[in-house]
Design a protein around this motif. Sequence first.
Motif, PDB file in Angstrom:
ATOM      1  N   GLU A  57       0.858  -1.183   0.000  1.00  0.00           N
ATOM      2  CA  GLU A  57       0.000   0.000   0.000  1.00  0.00           C
ATOM      3  C   GLU A  57       0.896   1.236   0.000  1.00  0.00           C
ATOM      4  O   GLU A  57       1.895   1.284   0.696  1.00  0.00           O
ATOM      5  CB  GLU A  57      -0.886  -0.011   1.251  1.00  0.00           C
ATOM      6  N   THR A  61      -1.057   8.937  -0.572  1.00  0.00           N
ATOM      7  CA  THR A  61      -1.889   8.901  -1.769  1.00  0.00           C
ATOM      8  C   THR A  61      -2.528  10.269  -1.969  1.00  0.00           C
ATOM      9  O   THR A  61      -2.794  10.993  -1.007  1.00  0.00           O
ATOM     10  CB  THR A  61      -3.003   7.840  -1.666  1.00  0.00           C
ATOM     11  N   CYS A  62      -2.742  10.625  -3.205  1.00  0.00           N
ATOM     12  CA  CYS A  62      -3.358  11.900  -3.542  1.00  0.00           C
ATOM     13  C   CYS A  62      -4.638  11.631  -4.325  1.00  0.00           C
ATOM     14  O   CYS A  62      -4.681  10.719  -5.145  1.00  0.00           O
ATOM     15  CB  CYS A  62      -2.417  12.745  -4.397  1.00  0.00           C
ATOM     16  N   ASN A  63      -5.643  12.417  -4.060  1.00  0.00           N
ATOM     17  CA  ASN A  63      -6.888  12.283  -4.808  1.00  0.00           C
ATOM     18  C   ASN A  63      -6.809  13.161  -6.047  1.00  0.00           C
ATOM     19  O   ASN A  63      -6.760  14.381  -5.947  1.00  0.00           O
ATOM     20  CB  ASN A  63      -8.083  12.698  -3.936  1.00  0.00           C
ATOM     21  N   VAL A  64      -6.772  12.530  -7.193  1.00  0.00           N
ATOM     22  CA  VAL A  64      -6.741  13.263  -8.461  1.00  0.00           C
ATOM     23  C   VAL A  64      -8.005  12.927  -9.240  1.00  0.00           C
ATOM     24  O   VAL A  64      -8.565  11.851  -9.120  1.00  0.00           O
ATOM     25  CB  VAL A  64      -5.483  12.928  -9.288  1.00  0.00           C
ATOM     26  N   LYS A  65      -8.435  13.889 -10.059  1.00  0.00           N
ATOM     27  CA  LYS A  65      -9.680  13.734 -10.809  1.00  0.00           C
ATOM     28  C   LYS A  65      -9.486  12.951 -12.104  1.00  0.00           C
ATOM     29  O   LYS A  65     -10.390  12.284 -12.573  1.00  0.00           O
ATOM     30  CB  LYS A  65     -10.264  15.116 -11.105  1.00  0.00           C
ATOM     31  N   SER A  66      -8.275  13.067 -12.692  1.00  0.00           N
ATOM     32  CA  SER A  66      -7.974  12.370 -13.942  1.00  0.00           C
ATOM     33  C   SER A  66      -6.462  12.248 -14.071  1.00  0.00           C
ATOM     34  O   SER A  66      -5.718  12.769 -13.242  1.00  0.00           O
ATOM     35  CB  SER A  66      -8.552  13.145 -15.136  1.00  0.00           C
ATOM     36  N   GLN A  67      -6.007  11.584 -15.136  1.00  0.00           N
ATOM     37  CA  GLN A  67      -4.575  11.400 -15.336  1.00  0.00           C
ATOM     38  C   GLN A  67      -3.825  12.713 -15.508  1.00  0.00           C
ATOM     39  O   GLN A  67      -2.668  12.830 -15.120  1.00  0.00           O
ATOM     40  CB  GLN A  67      -4.324  10.545 -16.574  1.00  0.00           C
ATOM     41  N   ASP A  69      -4.751  15.687 -14.180  1.00  0.00           N
ATOM     42  CA  ASP A  69      -5.172  16.644 -13.151  1.00  0.00           C
ATOM     43  C   ASP A  69      -3.942  17.273 -12.499  1.00  0.00           C
ATOM     44  O   ASP A  69      -3.113  16.584 -11.928  1.00  0.00           O
ATOM     45  CB  ASP A  69      -6.014  15.923 -12.099  1.00  0.00           C
ATOM     46  N   LEU A  72      -3.210  19.773  -7.731  1.00  0.00           N
ATOM     47  CA  LEU A  72      -2.402  19.698  -6.517  1.00  0.00           C
ATOM     48  C   LEU A  72      -1.103  20.491  -6.632  1.00  0.00           C
ATOM     49  O   LEU A  72      -0.379  20.636  -5.659  1.00  0.00           O
ATOM     50  CB  LEU A  72      -2.086  18.235  -6.190  1.00  0.00           C
TER      51      LEU A  72
END
Length: 103
Positions: A57, A61-67, A69, A72
């Motif tokens: 794991e 981790t980062c929350n991205v909307k698309s490849q 994006d 951030l």
Amino acid sequence: MIPYLAQHFYSLLHMPVSSVPLLLLRAGSLKNGAEDIKKHKWYRGLNWAALYNKQMEAFITCNVKSQDDTSLFDKYTDSVEESGPLINPAKDKELFSTFDEDF
């Protein structure tokens, strides 16, 4: 950095190799190759097989909307220097009106 981790990390970077600091050599290129690094106490407890097989794991981790994006990343204004000087066709025509006269 946590003091005891800093001490282990420092020793990783300064392992003696025939009285030549490791920083002067390419890490992992010594007699035992990458095993010299993998067996260092800094990496104690790391499951190298799970890492290699991508079964671990991620720590962050980062929350991205698309490849593509980039939300951030910090936003910077466009630099005028990068895009060059602004073009003024009227002024350019005036400056170069006699350009071909001498030829």
